[in-house]
Design an enzyme around this catalytic site. Sequence first.
Site, PDB file in Angstrom:
ATOM      1  N   TYR A 255      46.893  12.640  13.827  1.00 34.39           N
ATOM      2  CA  TYR A 255      47.136  14.233  13.826  1.00 34.39           C
ATOM      3  C   TYR A 255      48.751  14.661  14.563  1.00 34.39           C
ATOM      4  O   TYR A 255      49.122  15.755  14.339  1.00 34.39           O
ATOM      5  CB  TYR A 255      45.944  14.970  14.593  1.00 34.39           C
ATOM      6  CG  TYR A 255      45.777  16.480  14.463  1.00 34.39           C
ATOM      7  CD1 TYR A 255      45.634  16.626  13.037  1.00 34.39           C
ATOM      8  CD2 TYR A 255      46.022  17.367  15.520  1.00 34.39           C
ATOM      9  CE1 TYR A 255      45.362  18.197  12.844  1.00 34.39           C
ATOM     10  CE2 TYR A 255      45.682  18.738  14.817  1.00 34.39           C
ATOM     11  CZ  TYR A 255      45.511  19.145  13.775  1.00 34.39           C
ATOM     12  OH  TYR A 255      45.102  20.330  13.475  1.00 34.39           O
TER      13      TYR A 255
ATOM     14  N   ILE B 286      39.486  27.277   4.234  1.00 30.82           N
ATOM     15  CA  ILE B 286      38.914  27.613   5.160  1.00 30.82           C
ATOM     16  C   ILE B 286      39.062  29.390   5.291  1.00 30.82           C
ATOM     17  O   ILE B 286      37.941  30.047   5.441  1.00 30.82           O
ATOM     18  CB  ILE B 286      39.400  27.354   6.760  1.00 30.82           C
ATOM     19  CG1 ILE B 286      38.967  25.696   6.887  1.00 30.82           C
ATOM     20  CG2 ILE B 286      38.501  28.101   7.871  1.00 30.82           C
ATOM     21  CD1 ILE B 286      39.739  25.206   7.971  1.00 30.82           C
TER      22      ILE B 286
ATOM     23  N   LYS C  46      49.087  22.881  17.806  1.00 33.54           N
ATOM     24  CA  LYS C  46      47.808  23.478  17.992  1.00 33.54           C
ATOM     25  C   LYS C  46      47.522  23.899  19.531  1.00 33.54           C
ATOM     26  O   LYS C  46      46.790  24.808  19.879  1.00 33.54           O
ATOM     27  CB  LYS C  46      46.553  22.699  17.467  1.00 33.54           C
ATOM     28  CG  LYS C  46      46.512  22.625  16.022  1.00 33.54           C
ATOM     29  CD  LYS C  46      46.592  24.161  15.186  1.00 33.54           C
ATOM     30  CE  LYS C  46      46.249  23.587  13.650  1.00 33.54           C
ATOM     31  NZ  LYS C  46      46.434  24.883  12.834  1.00 33.54           N
TER      32      LYS C  46
HETATM   33  P1  NAD Z   1      44.641  25.075   3.216  1.00 33.13           P
HETATM   34  O1  NAD Z   1      45.444  24.177   2.387  1.00 33.13           O
HETATM   35  O2  NAD Z   1      43.337  25.433   2.290  1.00 33.13           O
HETATM   36  O3  NAD Z   1      45.066  26.187   3.678  1.00 33.13           O
HETATM   37  C1  NAD Z   1      46.412  26.188   4.541  1.00 33.13           C
HETATM   38  C2  NAD Z   1      47.273  27.298   4.102  1.00 33.13           C
HETATM   39  O4  NAD Z   1      48.313  27.544   4.670  1.00 33.13           O
HETATM   40  C3  NAD Z   1      47.547  27.533   2.505  1.00 33.13           C
HETATM   41  O5  NAD Z   1      46.940  28.643   2.135  1.00 33.13           O
HETATM   42  C4  NAD Z   1      48.877  27.543   2.392  1.00 33.13           C
HETATM   43  O6  NAD Z   1      49.508  28.295   1.399  1.00 33.13           O
HETATM   44  C5  NAD Z   1      49.268  28.127   3.821  1.00 33.13           C
HETATM   45  N1  NAD Z   1      50.487  27.846   4.381  1.00 33.13           N
HETATM   46  C6  NAD Z   1      51.517  26.765   4.177  1.00 33.13           C
HETATM   47  N2  NAD Z   1      52.697  27.175   4.649  1.00 33.13           N
HETATM   48  C7  NAD Z   1      52.661  28.626   4.745  1.00 33.13           C
HETATM   49  C8  NAD Z   1      53.815  29.583   4.947  1.00 33.13           C
HETATM   50  N3  NAD Z   1      55.034  29.229   5.027  1.00 33.13           N
HETATM   51  N4  NAD Z   1      53.283  30.945   4.693  1.00 33.13           N
HETATM   52  C9  NAD Z   1      52.286  31.305   4.386  1.00 33.13           C
HETATM   53  N5  NAD Z   1      51.367  30.462   4.329  1.00 33.13           N
HETATM   54  C10 NAD Z   1      51.509  29.288   4.328  1.00 33.13           C
HETATM   55  O7  NAD Z   1      43.746  24.126   4.326  1.00 33.13           O
HETATM   56  P2  NAD Z   1      42.835  24.427   5.366  1.00 33.13           P
HETATM   57  O8  NAD Z   1      42.169  23.339   6.100  1.00 33.13           O
HETATM   58  O9  NAD Z   1      42.069  25.800   4.981  1.00 33.13           O
HETATM   59  O10 NAD Z   1      43.713  25.169   6.556  1.00 33.13           O
HETATM   60  C11 NAD Z   1      43.593  26.200   7.174  1.00 33.13           C
HETATM   61  C12 NAD Z   1      43.914  26.025   8.641  1.00 33.13           C
HETATM   62  O11 NAD Z   1      42.748  25.623   9.497  1.00 33.13           O
HETATM   63  C13 NAD Z   1      45.067  25.651   9.180  1.00 33.13           C
HETATM   64  O12 NAD Z   1      45.772  26.180  10.345  1.00 33.13           O
HETATM   65  C14 NAD Z   1      44.561  24.183   9.679  1.00 33.13           C
HETATM   66  O13 NAD Z   1      45.043  23.372  10.640  1.00 33.13           O
HETATM   67  C15 NAD Z   1      43.239  24.551  10.271  1.00 33.13           C
HETATM   68  N6  NAD Z   1      42.245  23.729  10.495  1.00 33.13           N
HETATM   69  C16 NAD Z   1      41.736  22.707   9.366  1.00 33.13           C
HETATM   70  C17 NAD Z   1      40.847  21.934   9.598  1.00 33.13           C
HETATM   71  C18 NAD Z   1      40.392  20.805   8.435  1.00 33.13           C
HETATM   72  O14 NAD Z   1      39.885  19.750   8.648  1.00 33.13           O
HETATM   73  N7  NAD Z   1      40.709  21.230   7.289  1.00 33.13           N
HETATM   74  C19 NAD Z   1      40.198  21.779  10.829  1.00 33.13           C
HETATM   75  C20 NAD Z   1      40.489  22.578  11.904  1.00 33.13           C
HETATM   76  C21 NAD Z   1      41.585  23.654  11.374  1.00 33.13           C
END
Ligand code: NAD
Length: 261
Positions: A162, A27, A169
């Site tokens: 979840y 994202i 969250k």
């Molecule tokens: P993603 O795996 O691409 O991104 C998650 C990121 O978190 C990665 O870049 C990872 O390196 C980083 N991360 C994890 N531990 C870390 C640490 N200790 N220090 C620094 N960075 C760290 O997945 P995504 O879905 O893009 O997730 C991004 C955000 O969006 C998250 O907060 C997730 O909960 C939220 N989100 C995701 C969805 C979905 O369906 N994918 C929906 C709503 C919200």
Amino acid sequence: MSLPSVKAKLLEGRRGLIVGVANDQSIAWGCARAFRAFGAELAITYLNDKAKKFVEPLAQQVEASIFMPLDVSLPGQFEAVFERIEAEWGSLDFLIHSIAFSPRDTLAGRVTDVPRDGFLTTMDISCWSFMRMAHLAEPLMKNGGSLFTMTYYGSQKVVENYNIMGVAKAALESAVRYMAAELGPKGIRVHAISPGPLATRAASGIPEFDELLAKAERKSPARELVSIDDVGVATAFLAHDAARLITGQILYIDGGYHAVD
Ligand code: NAD
């Protein structure tokens, strides 16, 4: 608005930090692309050496002028990123926090059974890290700015599988409201963006995620899944002056799913 149709450099002259790009499905990557398309200058971080080779070509694609490691669980790395921004830019206009983590066994279990260490890690990486980034960004946002984090509907309702991430969250969304109140007088706006489900690496840690995707497509009023570009463009709007009196929002980008049963 789709990304290729973005022509106006509405964020020209704005500089921001994007944390959470792991690959081209993240994202945070959708946000990086959109903010860059609108003319913003970017600082991008990567988790560690293993992640660097995937993130570096993406950072180059959006001509990120600052590219450095940030693991929020390692002491000193937060400070190093903000010190570099201060030294190179002297100020910051926006920050996108797009990270979350919960140990696999903690995430898979019931909230009722959650172990203390798994709970603390989940809250530390997924929630406190945003508060710390806001704390470090505040002195750099001399002319105001905007802070964004990513949340999910599982904070508001019980979404199967979840689990503890829903609790984290909910805390994150509450932090958004408190920080919006605290930082608003300085012209700093704080939002949580709540996208519908997207097939990313983080999402692959959630059991039966495919069912969540299918349900979102079937039940959302738009009958469509969101893309990372949809999230990026809507987030960029909130960073623009046109949204200057909008703060403390939980903005759903989910085709309207949250509004229906
Ligand atoms: P993603 O795996 O691409 O991104 C998650 C990121 O978190 C990665 O870049 C990872 O390196 C980083 N991360 C994890 N531990 C870390 C640490 N200790 N220090 C620094 N960075 C760290 O997945 P995504 O879905 O893009 O997730 C991004 C955000 O969006 C998250 O907060 C997730 O909960 C939220 N989100 C995701 C969805 C979905 O369906 N994918 C929906 C709503 C919200």
